[in-house]
Motif scaffolding. Structure first.
Motif, mmCIF file in Angstrom:
data_model
loop_
_atom_site.group_PDB
_atom_site.id
_atom_site.type_symbol
_atom_site.label_atom_id
_atom_site.label_comp_id
_atom_site.label_asym_id
_atom_site.label_seq_id
_atom_site.Cartn_x
_atom_site.Cartn_y
_atom_site.Cartn_z
ATOM 1 N N MET A 1 0.824 -0.959 -0.051
ATOM 2 C CA MET A 1 0.139 -0.131 -0.006
ATOM 3 C C MET A 1 0.954 1.288 0.071
ATOM 4 O O MET A 1 1.834 1.495 0.596
ATOM 5 C CB MET A 1 -0.757 -0.089 1.096
ATOM 6 N N PHE A 2 0.422 2.264 -0.672
ATOM 7 C CA PHE A 2 1.039 3.352 -0.838
ATOM 8 C C PHE A 2 0.544 4.683 -0.024
ATOM 9 O O PHE A 2 -0.606 4.730 0.191
ATOM 10 C CB PHE A 2 1.391 4.054 -2.172
ATOM 11 N N SER A 3 1.604 5.410 0.630
ATOM 12 C CA SER A 3 1.016 6.465 1.415
ATOM 13 C C SER A 3 0.891 7.728 0.729
ATOM 14 O O SER A 3 1.004 7.882 -0.531
ATOM 15 C CB SER A 3 2.160 6.925 2.503
ATOM 16 N N GLU A 4 0.082 8.731 1.185
ATOM 17 C CA GLU A 4 -0.036 9.988 0.534
ATOM 18 C C GLU A 4 1.258 10.535 0.177
ATOM 19 O O GLU A 4 1.284 11.272 -1.025
ATOM 20 C CB GLU A 4 -0.943 10.755 1.494
ATOM 21 N N LYS A 5 2.131 10.803 0.941
ATOM 22 C CA LYS A 5 3.351 11.176 0.629
ATOM 23 C C LYS A 5 4.173 10.453 -0.491
ATOM 24 O O LYS A 5 4.748 11.224 -1.258
ATOM 25 C CB LYS A 5 4.464 10.966 1.962
ATOM 26 N N ASP A 6 3.918 9.029 -0.542
ATOM 27 C CA ASP A 6 4.503 8.430 -1.859
ATOM 28 C C ASP A 6 3.947 9.041 -3.165
ATOM 29 O O ASP A 6 4.606 9.456 -4.052
ATOM 30 C CB ASP A 6 4.100 6.935 -1.944
ATOM 31 N N PHE A 7 2.449 9.259 -3.075
ATOM 32 C CA PHE A 7 1.908 9.844 -4.454
ATOM 33 C C PHE A 7 2.275 11.371 -4.541
ATOM 34 O O PHE A 7 2.461 11.681 -5.667
ATOM 35 C CB PHE A 7 0.372 9.582 -4.241
ATOM 36 N N GLU A 8 2.539 11.934 -3.436
ATOM 37 C CA GLU A 8 2.747 13.467 -3.604
ATOM 38 C C GLU A 8 4.323 13.379 -4.274
ATOM 39 O O GLU A 8 4.432 14.464 -4.934
ATOM 40 C CB GLU A 8 2.814 14.106 -2.270
ATOM 41 N N ARG A 9 5.252 12.668 -3.758
ATOM 42 C CA ARG A 9 6.491 12.643 -4.034
ATOM 43 C C ARG A 9 6.391 12.348 -5.616
ATOM 44 O O ARG A 9 7.248 12.863 -6.644
ATOM 45 C CB ARG A 9 7.419 11.594 -3.453
ATOM 46 N N LEU A 10 5.559 11.222 -6.023
ATOM 47 C CA LEU A 10 5.648 10.915 -7.412
ATOM 48 C C LEU A 10 5.082 12.074 -8.472
ATOM 49 O O LEU A 10 5.685 12.166 -9.250
ATOM 50 C CB LEU A 10 4.723 9.661 -7.493
ATOM 51 N N TRP A 11 4.036 12.632 -7.874
ATOM 52 C CA TRP A 11 3.617 13.729 -8.629
ATOM 53 C C TRP A 11 4.551 14.822 -8.970
ATOM 54 O O TRP A 11 4.573 15.388 -9.736
ATOM 55 C CB TRP A 11 2.181 14.289 -7.966
ATOM 56 N N PHE A 12 5.148 15.374 -7.914
ATOM 57 C CA PHE A 12 6.087 16.204 -7.721
ATOM 58 C C PHE A 12 7.301 15.991 -8.796
ATOM 59 O O PHE A 12 7.709 16.639 -9.639
ATOM 60 C CB PHE A 12 6.735 16.581 -6.469
ATOM 61 N N LEU A 13 7.820 14.767 -8.651
ATOM 62 C CA LEU A 13 8.949 14.404 -9.552
ATOM 63 C C LEU A 13 8.488 14.310 -10.934
ATOM 64 O O LEU A 13 9.396 14.725 -12.092
ATOM 65 C CB LEU A 13 9.381 12.899 -8.855
ATOM 66 N N TYR A 14 7.286 13.650 -11.166
ATOM 67 C CA TYR A 14 6.831 13.684 -12.541
ATOM 68 C C TYR A 14 6.637 15.267 -13.120
ATOM 69 O O TYR A 14 7.119 15.338 -14.336
ATOM 70 C CB TYR A 14 5.383 13.061 -12.364
ATOM 71 N N LYS A 15 5.865 16.217 -12.441
ATOM 72 C CA LYS A 15 5.901 17.452 -12.919
ATOM 73 C C LYS A 15 7.237 18.050 -13.087
ATOM 74 O O LYS A 15 7.432 19.072 -14.125
ATOM 75 C CB LYS A 15 5.109 18.109 -12.144
ATOM 76 N N THR A 16 8.243 17.844 -12.442
ATOM 77 C CA THR A 16 9.544 18.418 -12.480
ATOM 78 C C THR A 16 10.412 17.702 -13.566
ATOM 79 O O THR A 16 11.564 18.481 -13.560
ATOM 80 C CB THR A 16 10.072 18.701 -11.214
ATOM 81 N N GLY A 17 10.038 16.805 -13.956
ATOM 82 C CA GLY A 17 11.225 15.960 -14.662
ATOM 83 C C GLY A 17 10.305 15.105 -15.750
ATOM 84 O O GLY A 17 10.655 15.542 -17.137
ATOM 85 N N GLY A 18 9.544 14.180 -15.493
ATOM 86 C CA GLY A 18 8.880 13.273 -16.324
ATOM 87 C C GLY A 18 8.271 14.175 -17.519
ATOM 88 O O GLY A 18 8.128 13.645 -18.564
#
Length: 73
Positions: A1-18
């Motif tokens: 199971m993934f935490s809120e923080k995991d998804f926040e980090r993924l979204w941030f990394l995606y928006k700033t790189g991917g």
């Protein structure tokens, strides 16, 4: 199971790189071992609350980045 923080980090990394490199969010999720459907459910719920990660403060950005390693497909 993934935490809120995991998804926040993924979204941030995606928006700033991917996203800037033209990588789809689906591919980005797969390359980071997070099921896209789980991310999408979190994203829908978060957007309904009116959250916007574009306005993050510098100290929050540092917290998200931490030791994170960005993987691009």
């Amino acid at each position: 199971m993934f935490s809120e923080k995991d998804f926040e980090r993924l979204w941030f990394l995606y928006k700033t790189g991917g996203d800037l490199k033209g990588v789809s969010i689906n591919s980005f999720c797969i390359s980071n071992n997070i099921p896209y459907t789980a991310f999408y459910d979190w994203f829908k719920k978060t957007q309904k609350k009116g959250s916007d990660y574009q306005g993050l403060e510098t100290n929050v950005l540092k917290e998200f980045l931490g030791d994170a390693k960005i993987k691009f497909p």
